[in-house]
Scaffold this active site. Structure first.
Site, PDB file in Angstrom:
ATOM      1  N   SER A 142       0.995  -1.148   0.006  1.00 52.71           N
ATOM      2  CA  SER A 142      -0.178   0.134  -0.019  1.00 52.71           C
ATOM      3  C   SER A 142       0.881   1.306   0.261  1.00 52.71           C
ATOM      4  O   SER A 142       2.005   1.266   0.462  1.00 52.71           O
ATOM      5  CB  SER A 142      -0.766   0.078   1.444  1.00 52.71           C
ATOM      6  OG  SER A 142      -1.394   1.261   1.349  1.00 52.71           O
ATOM      7  N   TYR A 155      -1.347  -1.223  10.399  1.00 50.30           N
ATOM      8  CA  TYR A 155      -1.816  -1.511   8.674  1.00 50.30           C
ATOM      9  C   TYR A 155      -0.475  -1.244   7.905  1.00 50.30           C
ATOM     10  O   TYR A 155       0.113  -2.243   7.149  1.00 50.30           O
ATOM     11  CB  TYR A 155      -2.742  -0.685   8.252  1.00 50.30           C
ATOM     12  CG  TYR A 155      -3.099  -0.926   6.785  1.00 50.30           C
ATOM     13  CD1 TYR A 155      -3.827  -1.969   6.337  1.00 50.30           C
ATOM     14  CD2 TYR A 155      -2.555   0.153   6.012  1.00 50.30           C
ATOM     15  CE1 TYR A 155      -4.155  -2.093   5.273  1.00 50.30           C
ATOM     16  CE2 TYR A 155      -2.684  -0.294   4.644  1.00 50.30           C
ATOM     17  CZ  TYR A 155      -3.701  -1.479   4.234  1.00 50.30           C
ATOM     18  OH  TYR A 155      -4.107  -1.317   2.674  1.00 50.30           O
ATOM     19  N   TYR A 200      -7.799   8.831   6.963  1.00 48.61           N
ATOM     20  CA  TYR A 200      -6.467   9.107   6.429  1.00 48.61           C
ATOM     21  C   TYR A 200      -6.385  10.527   6.694  1.00 48.61           C
ATOM     22  O   TYR A 200      -5.085  11.029   6.705  1.00 48.61           O
ATOM     23  CB  TYR A 200      -6.561   8.741   5.147  1.00 48.61           C
ATOM     24  CG  TYR A 200      -6.056   7.449   4.671  1.00 48.61           C
ATOM     25  CD1 TYR A 200      -4.815   7.052   4.594  1.00 48.61           C
ATOM     26  CD2 TYR A 200      -6.881   6.169   4.642  1.00 48.61           C
ATOM     27  CE1 TYR A 200      -4.256   5.644   4.217  1.00 48.61           C
ATOM     28  CE2 TYR A 200      -6.661   5.071   4.439  1.00 48.61           C
ATOM     29  CZ  TYR A 200      -5.428   4.946   4.198  1.00 48.61           C
ATOM     30  OH  TYR A 200      -4.925   3.461   4.029  1.00 48.61           O
TER      31      TYR A 200
END
Ligand SMILES: NC(=O)c1ccc[n+]([C@@H]2O[C@H](COP(=O)([O-])OP(=O)(O)OC[C@H]3O[C@@H](n4cnc5c(N)ncnc54)[C@H](OP(=O)(O)O)[C@@H]3O)[C@@H](O)[C@H]2O)c1
Length: 255
Positions: A142, A155, A200
């Site tokens: 990612s 994450y 985010y």
């Protein structure tokens, strides 16, 4: 569309929805027989199989929780039993996580790493057993792996580990003629982004998400899953025969 995968067989984990579903669709459109792995969403997986077979493709859906390496082994073995070979592993099963440091538990760590990191490692192990020269493995990292984002440590770290895994595994797998790379998508319009996109933004930033995107992404929008899938198809094809051990960012220019 070119048929770069005519006669080839692909297994796509996380294939029922989002980026994985777009990857399965793209590989099938280019001629691959596709096994769609999913965790629990039978309806989405079955609907995708119906669409792909309705378009003249070959596709099956197989339930397998990648948190359990035995289930992943079964997914791969059943794919080979159904279609006779395995050429491509596209690994897209993944889960999101946000949480400030003081709230993190060992259980959170294990849950995130068990799916995002361990799950991908054992998918590679099982797939490589069936692949010969020309095998192609594409894992998912990612954009988050290389950015500092509030509350995103678990994450991001689970994905950063994947980038190290593809680098190190490329040496071993290269001796079998198999390439392994990762893709690092930026924000992509899927269920995951709909559920977690707001997180985010840095805490306290009052900017609406749309405006925030314009300050962070050169192309000023999220990706369509098909735009990630076209880069995955490149990595899974013979066009990327001399590329291995790398992570390809496809992020619309994420600053
Ligand atoms: N969307 C983004 O902005 C973005 C950005 C960068 C990276 N990524 C990564 O790209 C991948 C796909 O993301 P997405 O946005 O398409 O996610 P999504 O819309 O939430 O879909 C997740 C997919 O993974 C499957 N899955 C989840 N946990 C699983 C498990 N334990 N075992 C097997 N399958 C499992 C789901 O199956 P069910 O349908 O059965 O639940 C579904 O097919 C993930 O690895 C994610 O981290 C996404």
């Amino acid at each position: 569309m070119d048929k770069r995968f005519a006669g080839k067989v692909a297994v796509v984990t996380g294939g029922s929805r989002g980026i994985g579903a777009a990857v399965a669709t793209r590989l099938a459109a280019e001629g691959a027989a596709v096994a769609i792995g999913y965790r629990g969403n039978h309806d989405a997986a079955d609907a995708l199989v119906a669409r792909l077979t309705g378009d003249g493709g070959r596709a099956i859906a197989l339930q397998a929780d990648v948190a359990d390496p035995d289930q992943t082994g079964h997914l791969v073995d059943e794919t080979v039993r159904a279609f006779g070979r395995l050429d491509v592993l596209a690994s897209f099963a993944g889960i999101e996580h946000f949480g400030p440091l003081e709230t993190l538990t060992p259980g959170d760590f294990d849950r995130v790493f068990t799916v995002n990191t361990r799950g991908q490692l054992f998918a590679v192990q099982h797939a490589a057993r069936h692949m010969g020269t020309g095998g192609r493995i594409v894992l998912t990292s990612s954009v988050s792996a290389t950015r500092a984002i509030f509350h995103h440590t678990l994450y991001a770290a689970s994905k950063a580990a994947v980038e190290s895994m593809v680098l190190n595994l490329s040496a071993e797998l290269g001796r079998q003629g198999i390439t392994i790379n990762a893709i690092a998508p930026g924000g992509t319009a899927t269920d995951m982004a709909a559920e977690h996109g707001e997180a985010y933004r840095h805490p306290g930033l009052e900017l609406p998400l749309e405006k925030w995107l314009r300050t962070q992404i050169a192309l000023e929008r999220l990706a369509d899953p098909a735009e990630i899938a076209s880069a995955v198809a490149f990595l899974a094809s013979d066009d990327a025969a001399y590329m291995t051990g790398r992570t390809l960012p496809v992020d619309g220019g994420f600053f």
